[in-house]
Enzyme design. Structure first.
Site, PDB file in Angstrom:
ATOM      1  CG  ASP A   1      -1.761   1.048   1.053  1.00 44.50           C
ATOM      2  OD1 ASP A   1      -2.411   1.615   0.065  1.00 44.50           O
ATOM      3  OD2 ASP A   1      -1.981   1.713   2.355  1.00 44.50           O
ATOM      4  CB  SER A   2       0.316   4.845  -0.549  1.00 42.78           C
ATOM      5  OG  SER A   2      -0.864   4.862   0.192  1.00 42.78           O
TER       6      SER A   2
ATOM      7  CE1 TYR B   1       2.327   5.482  -3.565  1.00 42.03           C
ATOM      8  CE2 TYR B   1       1.172   3.829  -4.514  1.00 42.03           C
ATOM      9  CZ  TYR B   1       2.420   4.166  -3.957  1.00 42.03           C
ATOM     10  OH  TYR B   1       3.662   3.349  -4.189  1.00 42.03           O
ATOM     11  N   GLY B   2      -3.373   8.924  -3.472  1.00 36.62           N
ATOM     12  CA  GLY B   2      -4.475   9.261  -4.176  1.00 36.62           C
ATOM     13  C   GLY B   2      -4.393  10.768  -5.212  1.00 36.62           C
TER      14      GLY B   2
ATOM     15  CB  CYS C   1      -3.102   0.888  -2.651  1.00 36.27           C
ATOM     16  SG  CYS C   1      -3.306   2.597  -3.206  1.00 36.27           S
ATOM     17  CG  ASN C   2      -9.592   1.035  -2.731  1.00 30.86           C
ATOM     18  OD1 ASN C   2     -10.620   0.517  -3.168  1.00 30.86           O
ATOM     19  ND2 ASN C   2      -9.426   1.149  -1.255  1.00 30.86           N
ATOM     20  CB  THR C   3      -5.023   5.109  -5.600  1.00 30.18           C
ATOM     21  OG1 THR C   3      -5.771   5.703  -4.864  1.00 30.18           O
ATOM     22  CG2 THR C   3      -4.446   6.047  -6.793  1.00 30.18           C
TER      23      THR C   3
ATOM     24  CD  GLU D   1       0.514   6.422   5.764  1.00 34.37           C
ATOM     25  OE1 GLU D   1       1.397   6.246   6.249  1.00 34.37           O
ATOM     26  OE2 GLU D   1      -0.294   5.734   5.286  1.00 34.37           O
TER      27      GLU D   1
ATOM     28  CB  CYS E   1      -9.299   4.877   0.530  1.00 37.84           C
ATOM     29  SG  CYS E   1      -7.352   5.329   1.328  1.00 37.84           S
ATOM     30  CB  THR E   2      -6.798  -0.111   2.340  1.00 37.21           C
ATOM     31  OG1 THR E   2      -5.757   0.677   2.017  1.00 37.21           O
ATOM     32  CG2 THR E   2      -7.286  -1.021   1.375  1.00 37.21           C
ATOM     33  CG  HIS E   3      -4.699   5.229   4.256  1.00 34.65           C
ATOM     34  ND1 HIS E   3      -4.163   4.596   3.171  1.00 34.65           N
ATOM     35  CD2 HIS E   3      -3.614   5.561   5.020  1.00 34.65           C
ATOM     36  CE1 HIS E   3      -2.768   4.638   3.148  1.00 34.65           C
ATOM     37  NE2 HIS E   3      -2.588   5.136   4.310  1.00 34.65           N
TER      38      HIS E   3
END
Length: 267
Positions: A8-9, A40-41, A71-73, A150, A182-184
């Site tokens: 992931d980012s 990344y988005g 990561c969806n993006t 983050e 978004c996985t976040h």
């Protein structure tokens, strides 16, 4: 026993790693957080596609036999090319759970909170075009949320204020289902429930993603029953910080698995 790479980012993919450890503990896991380049988005599609492919190549060189693009993006911008470049490896992506949301929604009003790149991607547009439904979809880019997550600001006044701003159009539309694209964002679920109320159902696709991983592992004869319980956490910025965040966010993983950490530079 397989070695499974998850990237992931940043720390968002820990939500997917946690679910993978619950459903499929009998494997080695390598988690790669590209925190030096998060989020990344808001980056260009071309950059995300090239970077994602580079990270997948690195994970394969480290011995990974299956990959989760958590990561969806990155999934939206890169997975087709990654699968083309690595046809022999099971590669599982992630996309906003709009399909299950359509099935669950009672009033046919659904919110989708995702990154800017995910919402504008061709893959997301194709997902919507493939749906047979009469639902109203209210999409919103969660600008600014990933950097806050983050940094560990999961329950601060600043995060709540920004989240309220993003969710306001959905509240006005009276959605009954919210898709976290978004996985976040699942790390903000308690705050989202506080704002939207318990009556709004939140859709997170981690469970479905790992079920698909298990199916692919079985197809490739990679399922085993003896758990080695080893996780290696890699960060392109600060592995100790990643480890500290993981201990806070998915503590059960550290209770049941041996965890190693390393900071890496991937050009």
């Amino acid at each position: 026993m397989a070695t499974i790479g998850v990237f992931d980012s940043g720390i968002g993919g820990l939500t997917v790693l946690s679910e993978a450890l619950r459903q499929a503990p009998s494997h080695h896991y390598i988690y790669l957080a590209d925190s030096a380049n998060a989020p990344y988005g808001e980056k260009s599609s071309e950059w995300v596609a090239a970077r994602s492919l580079d990270l997948c190549h690195w994970l394969v060189r480290e011995g990974c036999q299956a990959l989760i693009i958590a990561c969806n993006t990155a999934t939206a911008e890169a997975i087709a090319n990654i699968r083309h470049e690595m046809p022999a490896i099971p590669i599982i992506g992630i996309e906003p759970g709009v399909k299950p949301a359509v099935k669950k929604s009672q009033n046919h009003k659904i919110g989708v909170l995702a990154t800017q790149n995910t919402l504008k991607s061709d893959k997301f547009k194709a997902l919507l075009e493939g749906l047979d439904h009469d639902c109203q979809l209210i999409t919103q880019a969660g600008l600014g949320l990933v950097p806050l997550i983050e940094s560990g600001a999961l329950d601060t006044a600043e995060t709540e204020a920004l989240l309220r701003e993003h969710l306001a159009p959905m509240q006005s539309a009276q959605i009954d289902t919210l898709v976290l694209g978004c996985t976040h964002y699942p790390f903000l679920a308690p705050l989202i429930k506080k704002i939207l109320g318990p009556e709004v159902e939140i859709i997170d696709t981690s469970e479905a993603v790992v079920k698909q991983l298990c199916r692919k592992l079985e197809e490739h004869h990679l399922l085993q029953s003896v758990p080695p319980r080893i996780i290696h956490l890699y960060s392109t910025l600060d592995a100790e910080a990643l480890s500290a965040q993981a201990k806070q966010l998915i503590p059960a993983a550290f209770e049941q698995h041996s965890v190693q950490t390393s900071t890496v530079f991937i050009s």
